[in-house]
Design an enzyme around this catalytic site. Structure first.
Site, PDB file in Angstrom:
ATOM      1  N   GLY B  13       0.877  -1.322  -0.083  1.00 35.51           N
ATOM      2  CA  GLY B  13      -0.005   0.046   0.003  1.00 35.51           C
ATOM      3  C   GLY B  13       0.702   1.319  -0.106  1.00 35.51           C
ATOM      4  O   GLY B  13       2.010   1.172  -0.038  1.00 35.51           O
ATOM      5  N   CYS B 129      -3.792  10.709  10.523  1.00 34.88           N
ATOM      6  CA  CYS B 129      -2.899  11.750   9.718  1.00 34.88           C
ATOM      7  C   CYS B 129      -3.342  13.005  10.067  1.00 34.88           C
ATOM      8  O   CYS B 129      -2.225  14.013  10.360  1.00 34.88           O
ATOM      9  CB  CYS B 129      -2.824  11.309   8.435  1.00 34.88           C
ATOM     10  SG  CYS B 129      -4.347  11.048   7.408  1.00 34.88           S
ATOM     11  N   GLN B 156      -7.610  17.867   2.541  1.00 38.66           N
ATOM     12  CA  GLN B 156      -6.771  16.692   2.761  1.00 38.66           C
ATOM     13  C   GLN B 156      -6.432  15.893   1.205  1.00 38.66           C
ATOM     14  O   GLN B 156      -7.334  16.043   0.464  1.00 38.66           O
ATOM     15  CB  GLN B 156      -7.657  16.015   3.528  1.00 38.66           C
ATOM     16  CG  GLN B 156      -7.541  16.396   5.025  1.00 38.66           C
ATOM     17  CD  GLN B 156      -8.257  15.262   5.755  1.00 38.66           C
ATOM     18  OE1 GLN B 156      -9.225  15.572   6.763  1.00 38.66           O
ATOM     19  NE2 GLN B 156      -8.009  14.055   5.981  1.00 38.66           N
ATOM     20  N   LYS B 213     -12.289  11.794  14.635  1.00 34.87           N
ATOM     21  CA  LYS B 213     -10.683  11.257  15.037  1.00 34.87           C
ATOM     22  C   LYS B 213     -10.109  12.510  15.686  1.00 34.87           C
ATOM     23  O   LYS B 213      -9.373  12.697  16.535  1.00 34.87           O
ATOM     24  CB  LYS B 213     -10.007  10.593  13.852  1.00 34.87           C
ATOM     25  CG  LYS B 213     -10.755   9.281  13.505  1.00 34.87           C
ATOM     26  CD  LYS B 213     -10.012   8.584  12.374  1.00 34.87           C
ATOM     27  CE  LYS B 213     -10.694   7.203  11.814  1.00 34.87           C
ATOM     28  NZ  LYS B 213      -9.902   6.916  10.376  1.00 34.87           N
ATOM     29  N   HIS B 242      -1.654  16.928   3.224  1.00 37.96           N
ATOM     30  CA  HIS B 242      -2.774  17.643   3.897  1.00 37.96           C
ATOM     31  C   HIS B 242      -2.333  18.932   4.239  1.00 37.96           C
ATOM     32  O   HIS B 242      -1.228  19.216   4.836  1.00 37.96           O
ATOM     33  CB  HIS B 242      -3.251  16.599   5.241  1.00 37.96           C
ATOM     34  CG  HIS B 242      -3.784  15.345   5.075  1.00 37.96           C
ATOM     35  ND1 HIS B 242      -4.115  14.956   3.706  1.00 37.96           N
ATOM     36  CD2 HIS B 242      -4.287  14.530   5.835  1.00 37.96           C
ATOM     37  CE1 HIS B 242      -4.549  13.703   3.985  1.00 37.96           C
ATOM     38  NE2 HIS B 242      -4.792  13.685   5.172  1.00 37.96           N
TER      39      HIS B 242
END
Lengths: 341, 341
Positions: B13, B129, B156, B213, B242
């Protein structure tokens, strides 16, 4: 029906060409239309009602017999020529920042403060695009409860910097995809797959000019000199609709319910509510582009402040952010305002 | 020097491949490296220290003799396999959301709360993140004065949704430029020249999962259960960094000066101050991409609140937002933490 002799200054720009189109599709009562631009663009032709109109060079005599002159050619051109147009008897609707904060000049969003139109002394200013789009969301909420403070971060399209900036976004993005080296020309930094602080001067407070416009023009339009606003204006790789993330703080204990807020937004002319949580469907620039309405949604109670609501807005920068609002001012004037003159 | 048997779950990934690269360039003391992924990716080879490593299928026996296992294959994979890895004796550093809010699992940004690493019971969670990037800007300011409330709007990158999302942004943008019809596959809406509410579930409060989050992970990492945060998380057409527009409100009367704030940010490891008002040069995703440091700038006193400061942040989502932070946790553990074990 009475008809009007109209002029567009900056007729070949992003806003000017949109104005031309709107005059036609909205069936504005045009008796004659004069397209004005700089030397460079003079001689070009633009279509209007099936005819080809030749763009003329802007000069001091350009406003003879003009009833309504739309200016969209930058602040210095407005400062130089708008007073001449007024002296020739024209009503000037100015899309530049030249006169917006002049106490003698009304600054108008027709859905919000149309009555200010009647106070004009020849010039009516069209507000900054980000400010119009913000206020279209705030005005309906302000009817429910007093707004004390607004924290807004913008996601601004290339169109706000003109047709060349839109072209730069498109061309530069293609170059990046083809791995060709790029050299920014219109914007100070690459705009393809990037974003940056709005490309206007930063003053000694650290705010850029666009942010100051949002703060001070909002107060003038809403007639609320104590409204507290902080803004962060950011240019993003989007073609022609501005988006804004807005935190709205109401007077203590007055926060409206989300249901009331949604109803007020839905009922407000020029606003479309896009607020579907299940589908995660909220205002987006591609859906705002080409639409007259400003899209408002993502309404939720701020978990960090019991008096605040968060929301998200997208509006077409060239339409409601500029050309449409200017034309609506003229429409209101010929329908309502001229009776007060 | 002691060396470690390392595994990467989700090795193919966006975060996994970056981890692999960082293990090599940061000279992590790797004794052996096991690359794990789903059936679909098993058999592929990836380069490490001049060799070709074969990706193996993740199964229950994959963690035999593994000392440190980095998980970056989504929350359900972590829930299923991280406990097995721990039972095999591995220290798990998990990049998913599976265990982040588990009171028994430390949630760590090594520059901020490294001491929490020592409290682990086998799993250490790597934060979201956007949260890491936000807190890298807040942590230095928090040393100057107590932070009461944060209003953050994000910009983002596609990378947060994985390698396929990055590919979708690039391919779809090319298709739009060629005027080919597009069909979104990874994202729910077109990402080319568009932006939209973060593509995670909206709950009954109206916040999306990414925003929750940011609110709750920030409190845990900073050990500040009363910290007030409201967040609006937005996906923009940027590849891998971001950005965040942040309004920071300090306890009444404690707002630090901009000079103090800049000094604190400059002195903080992992932060680079980018704050040039004259050049209108502030944090931008293209300059944050590929950099270990989180860029912080645009510091200014909030004109709407005498206790607040506005700022802007850009950080590489795959590096400090994910792979680098995870690796830094492991580095801290082998240098400092293992002595406390």
């Amino acid at each position: 029906m009475k008809t009007y002799h109209v002029a567009i200054v900056g007729a070949t720009g992003a806003v000017g060409t949109e104005l031309l189109r709107l005059l036609e599709v909205r069936e504005f009562p045009v008796a004659s239309l004069r397209l004005l631009a700089s030397e460079r663009s003079a001689g070009r032709t633009l279509p209007f009602r099936g005819q080809s109109l030749v763009v003329e060079r802007l000069d001091a005599n350009a406003f003879e017999n003009v009833d309504i002159a739309f200016f969209s050619a930058g602040a210095s051109r407005s400062r130089d020529f708008a007073p001449l147009a007024v002296r020739s008897g024209a009503l000037v609707i100015d899309n530049s920042s030249a006169f917006r904060m002049d106490p003698a000049v009304p600054l108008v969003v027709p859905e919000i403060n149309p009555e200010d139109i009647c106070l004009h002394k020849g010039i009516i200013a069209n507000p900054n695009c980000s400010t119009i789009i913000l206020l279209m969301a705030l005005a309906p909420l302000r009817k429910l409860a007093p707004i004390r403070r607004v924290v807004v971060s913008t996601y601004q399209a290339a169109s706000g910097a003109g047709a060349q900036a839109m072209a730069e976004l498109i061309e530069q993005t293609g170059d990046v995809l083809r791995e060709k080296p790029i050299v920014p020309r219109v914007f100070p930094y690459p705009i393809a797959f990037n974003l940056f602080c709005h490309n206007t001067k930063i003053d000694e407070t650290g705010y850029n000019e666009e942010e100051r416009k949002m703060i001070f023009e909002s107060r003038k339009i809403l007639h609320d000199p104590h409204l507290k606003v902080t803004a962060t204006c950011v240019r993003v790789p989007v073609v022609r609709a501005h988006s804004e993330s807005v935190n709205v703080e109401f007077a203590p204990g007055t926060r409206p319910s989300l249901e009331e807020a949604r109803k007020a937004l839905e009922a407000f002319p020029g606003v479309a509510l896009v607020d579907n949580r299940e589908a995660n469907h909220f205002p987006m620039p591609i859906e705002a582009s080409g639409r007259d309405e400003v899209l408002v949604g993502r309404l939720r109670y701020d978990l960090s402040n019991e008096n605040a609501i968060d929301l998200f807005v997208s509006g077409d920068q060239i339409l409601k952010g500029a050309a449409l609002n200017a034309l609506q001012i003229a429409e209101w004037w010929i329908k309502e305002g001229s009776q007060h003159a």
